[in-house]
Design a protein around this motif. Structure first.
Motif, PDB file in Angstrom:
ATOM      1  N   THR A 260       0.857  -1.178   0.000  1.00 55.55           N
ATOM      2  CA  THR A 260       0.000   0.000   0.000  1.00 55.55           C
ATOM      3  C   THR A 260       0.893   1.228   0.000  1.00 55.55           C
ATOM      4  O   THR A 260       2.064   1.162   0.389  1.00 55.55           O
ATOM      5  CB  THR A 260      -0.921   0.032   1.235  1.00 55.55           C
ATOM      6  OG1 THR A 260      -0.108  -0.020   2.431  1.00 55.55           O
ATOM      7  CG2 THR A 260      -1.876  -1.143   1.227  1.00 55.55           C
ATOM      8  N   THR A 261       0.353   2.352  -0.452  1.00 53.37           N
ATOM      9  CA  THR A 261       1.152   3.576  -0.531  1.00 53.37           C
ATOM     10  C   THR A 261       0.607   4.640   0.412  1.00 53.37           C
ATOM     11  O   THR A 261      -0.603   4.760   0.598  1.00 53.37           O
ATOM     12  CB  THR A 261       1.178   4.130  -1.964  1.00 53.37           C
ATOM     13  OG1 THR A 261      -0.164   4.396  -2.398  1.00 53.37           O
ATOM     14  CG2 THR A 261       1.822   3.136  -2.910  1.00 53.37           C
ATOM     15  N   GLN A 262       1.513   5.397   0.983  1.00 49.03           N
ATOM     16  CA  GLN A 262       1.172   6.515   1.870  1.00 49.03           C
ATOM     17  C   GLN A 262       1.860   7.762   1.333  1.00 49.03           C
ATOM     18  O   GLN A 262       3.089   7.816   1.258  1.00 49.03           O
ATOM     19  CB  GLN A 262       1.640   6.243   3.297  1.00 49.03           C
ATOM     20  CG  GLN A 262       1.087   4.977   3.925  1.00 49.03           C
ATOM     21  CD  GLN A 262       1.746   4.653   5.256  1.00 49.03           C
ATOM     22  OE1 GLN A 262       2.768   5.232   5.625  1.00 49.03           O
ATOM     23  NE2 GLN A 262       1.166   3.719   5.992  1.00 49.03           N
ATOM     24  N   THR A 263       1.096   8.758   0.935  1.00 45.05           N
ATOM     25  CA  THR A 263       1.679  10.009   0.457  1.00 45.05           C
ATOM     26  C   THR A 263       2.080  10.852   1.658  1.00 45.05           C
ATOM     27  O   THR A 263       1.231  11.235   2.478  1.00 45.05           O
ATOM     28  CB  THR A 263       0.693  10.778  -0.427  1.00 45.05           C
ATOM     29  OG1 THR A 263       0.324   9.958  -1.540  1.00 45.05           O
ATOM     30  CG2 THR A 263       1.315  12.062  -0.947  1.00 45.05           C
TER      31      THR A 263
END
Length: 332
Positions: A260-263
């Motif tokens: 998953t990606t977290q900005t």
């Protein structure tokens, strides 16, 4: 020089082979005019490879807080010998103070150079029985320790393993259903003993214990500049510019075989004209460090941006006066 401002059109600088061969530098600083530093200091320095058209390329260390830099005598190679594309076929082994790179001019071979003695060891990229010669090894990654190096050969979609202690080269897997031409990075993850192959909008996970792809359909939101933190499995990258956003720092977090990606950046960063694969992590300053600037003939400008790994905000911008083209950037 003030920090560069964001421009109406944002560009990623991709160094094509033709550019490398034709770019002419007619005015540059002499070595004795370069801002210099006395010795490598891990608290503020990173390594880079400095490229000068038709002259050569050599190892350099850079102070990311001041922009001062110095070359390492005895590391010069012919122009284009160390690696292409930028940064993917060269490694720095900080604990043992050596560099590992693919020599792509004098033959397909892996070079290990001790940066203290400057002595070189050569490993021919050939299987022990002579049955195969690796022809396009464009990605390197350290394995469980820095005496193990994985290489991905785009010609055969194959993974090879170099043992730097025994100076041997063996095959891990070949004819994989992967398209190496679209890869941005290859990263080894020690906790799961697998290799990650990252594209702008996709990723793949190859299990080195089972020799199987355990994820061949991972999705990413348009990223580049992938770097793994040297002290954990977090991977950092930058958003690829589009109509709605420019550059922001993103963290990739793994759960099982999914990411998953977290900005992290709350707004677009005031950086521009970045180069693929010229990014690194500098743990002492808790920063994602990347190269920006121009490569215009007679007007090369090189900036080093430091972005906070916790907040995603721009910490500083420094200018490397007189620095020419960069083909690798690596910190610890």
């Amino acid at each position: 020089m003030p920090s560069p401002q964001k421009m109406p059109f944002f560009s990623i600088l991709i160094f094509f082979t033709g550019l490398m061969l034709t770019l002419s530098i007619s005015s540059c600083k002499d070595d004795d005019e370069q801002p210099s530093i006395s010795e490598y200091d891990p608290s503020v320095h990173v390594y880079a490879t400095n490229f000068r058209s038709r002259v050569g390329e050599w190892e350099t260390f850079i102070d990311i807080t001041t922009g001062n830099y110095d070359s390492i005598p005895g590391t010069k190679e012919p122009a284009g010998a160390i690696n292409f594309p930028n940064g993917t076929a060269a490694l720095t082994d900080f604990p043992q103070n050596r560099r590992i790179y693919i020599n792509q001019i004098d033959g397909q071979e892996m070079i290990i150079q001790n940066l203290t003695t400057l002595e070189k060891t050569t490993i021919l990229l050939e299987l022990p029985d002579g049955s195969s010669l690796v022809t396009r090894p464009e990605f390197l990654a350290f394995g469980a320790n820095n005496n193990t190096v994985y290489a991905f050969d785009k010609a055969d979609n194959a993974i090879y393993v170099a043992d730097l202690t025994t100076q041997t080269f063996t095959i891990q897997a070949d004819n994989l259903p992967l398209n190496g031409s679209s890869f941005e990075a290859m990263i080894y993850q020690k906790s799961t003993n697998d290799l990650l192959f990252l594209e702008r909008e996709k990723y793949y996970i190859f299990d080195l214990d089972t020799n199987e792809l355990v994820n061949d359909s991972g999705v990413l939101p348009g990223l580049f500049g992938f770097v793994q933190h040297p002290e954990n499995d977090f991977i950092y990258a930058l958003t690829y510019p589009d109509a709605d956003r420019v550059f922001r720092l993103v963290r990739l977090v793994r759960t099982d075989n999914e990411f998953t990606t977290q900005t992290l950046s709350g707004s677009d960063l005031a950086i521009d004209q970045l180069s693929p694969n010229l990014q690194t992590i500098h743990t002492a300053t808790n920063a994602f460090v990347c190269r920006g600037g121009t490569t215009l003939e007679n007007n090369i400008e090189t900036y080093i941006y430091s972005i906070d790994l916790s907040t995603g905000e721009l910490l500083r911008t420094v200018t490397l006066d007189g620095f020419e083209l960069m083909t690798k950037l690596e910190g610890e």
